[in-house]
Design a protein around this motif. Sequence first.
Motif, PDB file in Angstrom:
ATOM      1  N   UNK A   1     -39.187 -84.942 -31.480  1.00  0.00           N
ATOM      2  CA  UNK A   1     -37.895 -85.084 -32.137  1.00  0.00           C
ATOM      3  C   UNK A   1     -36.777 -84.960 -31.103  1.00  0.00           C
ATOM      4  N   UNK A   2     -35.807 -85.840 -31.183  1.00  0.00           N
ATOM      5  CA  UNK A   2     -34.637 -85.773 -30.315  1.00  0.00           C
ATOM      6  C   UNK A   2     -33.530 -85.001 -31.013  1.00  0.00           C
ATOM      7  N   UNK A   3     -32.946 -84.035 -30.309  1.00  0.00           N
ATOM      8  CA  UNK A   3     -31.870 -83.216 -30.866  1.00  0.00           C
ATOM      9  C   UNK A   3     -30.527 -83.858 -30.542  1.00  0.00           C
ATOM     10  N   UNK A   4     -29.739 -84.156 -31.581  1.00  0.00           N
ATOM     11  CA  UNK A   4     -28.373 -84.651 -31.386  1.00  0.00           C
ATOM     12  C   UNK A   4     -27.451 -83.459 -31.145  1.00  0.00           C
ATOM     13  N   UNK A   5     -26.770 -83.478 -30.003  1.00  0.00           N
ATOM     14  CA  UNK A   5     -25.943 -82.350 -29.601  1.00  0.00           C
ATOM     15  C   UNK A   5     -24.470 -82.714 -29.724  1.00  0.00           C
ATOM     16  N   UNK A   6     -23.714 -81.851 -30.385  1.00  0.00           N
ATOM     17  CA  UNK A   6     -22.263 -81.964 -30.429  1.00  0.00           C
ATOM     18  C   UNK A   6     -21.646 -80.864 -29.588  1.00  0.00           C
ATOM     19  N   UNK A   7     -20.636 -81.202 -28.796  1.00  0.00           N
ATOM     20  CA  UNK A   7     -20.017 -80.247 -27.872  1.00  0.00           C
ATOM     21  C   UNK A   7     -18.513 -80.221 -28.087  1.00  0.00           C
ATOM     22  N   UNK A   8     -17.978 -79.048 -28.350  1.00  0.00           N
ATOM     23  CA  UNK A   8     -16.528 -78.845 -28.424  1.00  0.00           C
ATOM     24  C   UNK A   8     -16.070 -78.330 -27.069  1.00  0.00           C
ATOM     25  N   UNK A   9     -15.213 -79.089 -26.413  1.00  0.00           N
ATOM     26  CA  UNK A   9     -14.708 -78.690 -25.102  1.00  0.00           C
ATOM     27  C   UNK A   9     -15.277 -79.539 -23.994  1.00  0.00           C
ATOM     28  N   UNK A  10     -14.412 -80.011 -23.092  1.00  0.00           N
ATOM     29  CA  UNK A  10     -14.876 -80.941 -22.063  1.00  0.00           C
ATOM     30  C   UNK A  10     -14.299 -80.652 -20.682  1.00  0.00           C
ATOM     31  N   UNK A  11     -13.718 -79.497 -20.509  1.00  0.00           N
ATOM     32  CA  UNK A  11     -13.179 -79.186 -19.182  1.00  0.00           C
ATOM     33  C   UNK A  11     -14.206 -78.378 -18.377  1.00  0.00           C
ATOM     34  N   UNK A  12     -13.859 -77.212 -17.907  1.00  0.00           N
ATOM     35  CA  UNK A  12     -14.714 -76.451 -16.995  1.00  0.00           C
ATOM     36  C   UNK A  12     -16.125 -76.261 -17.558  1.00  0.00           C
TER      37      UNK A  12
END
Length: 381
Positions: A1-12
């Motif tokens: 199974x492939x896990x779909x990842x959501x990420x809040x924040x894109x700087x450091x």
Amino acid sequence: MTLDVGVLGYRFMGKAHANAMARLPMFFPDAPEIERSVLVGRDEESLREAADQLGFDSVSTDWKAVVDDVDVFYNLGPNHVHPEPSIAALESGTPVFCEKPLAPTLEDAERMAEAAADAGESVPAGTAFNYRFVPAIQYAKGLLESGELGEIRHVRGSYLQDWLVDPEAAWSWRNDAEMAGAGALGDLGSHTVDLVRFLVGDDGLAGDIERVSGYLETFVDERPVAGDGDGDDDGNETRPVTVDDAYAAHLEFENGAMGTLEATRYATGHKNDHTIEIHGSKGSLRFSLERLNELEVLREGDRGYETILVTDEDDPYVDHWWPPGHVLGWEHTFVHENYEFLSAVAEGRECSPSFADGLAAQRVLTAIQESDERGEWVSVD
């Protein structure tokens, strides 16, 4: 199974974790397969640029539309953004990985830990204490658990940086109590407190931190706001600094051991110097993040410290990387912690460090703040 990842924040931190995710299939082939699905932020144009750079399929400016639509949610935003999205994700049954400190306040951290407990062990909730995953720290943990150092008597931890030495350095959210909760204490001290708990917090070692005496200081009371580049009054506006610039604390452990901690953003000449020393009845060890492939160990009967290069194939995590002696760096700690967290998600089991660990660290940080305010020792509940 492939896990779909959501990420809040894109700087450091967004870059650090995106880089780790990209490295996983290359060096940890047994890691779960993941898809960097959606990147979350406020400005759509900047988001799209970051998504292209960091390898995300899509973007969103609304975390509420994301938390129940992905398999894993990473909360890498500023501290004040940690509670609500993380709690909402957990209530939707979505595993959460949150940057440290867990929250700006103890009350928020308690709400987050409660949501994680309610979600159950099959919905992991991890706190991002990446220094646990330095091979030398893992090696040190093994030495301590095997009794190599004997009875723990002294624990010292310091985290020294100098990026705010210049009083004209620009104000940021890290200087605001409403958004950050604390200054050097929360940003740097949380790492030290967690490492101390990880290394000697077991009952057979030093045990829990029972009470603290803390002292906080703010050296610069206001800082200039960075200009927007349009030339209109750039550099004339200032904002108050409402957090600490430095802290120091004494600790008393359950077994009677003594601890001293400190952190500052004003240690001129120190860029990212995190050190840990542990002294026992039979030996000692010391570690510095600036020499993160090394561990200094003094065993019973030795006349001095031995410097161990922790890069052998049988050292923690090292078999995934390069031949012995080819050192690892700061970024590799994120690969290791992502591997451990995402493996826990795929297997539907509890992860470590968890939200409970984040809360435990927050209790110590809060007690240090209270001790400074009250001018007396404070028990850690």
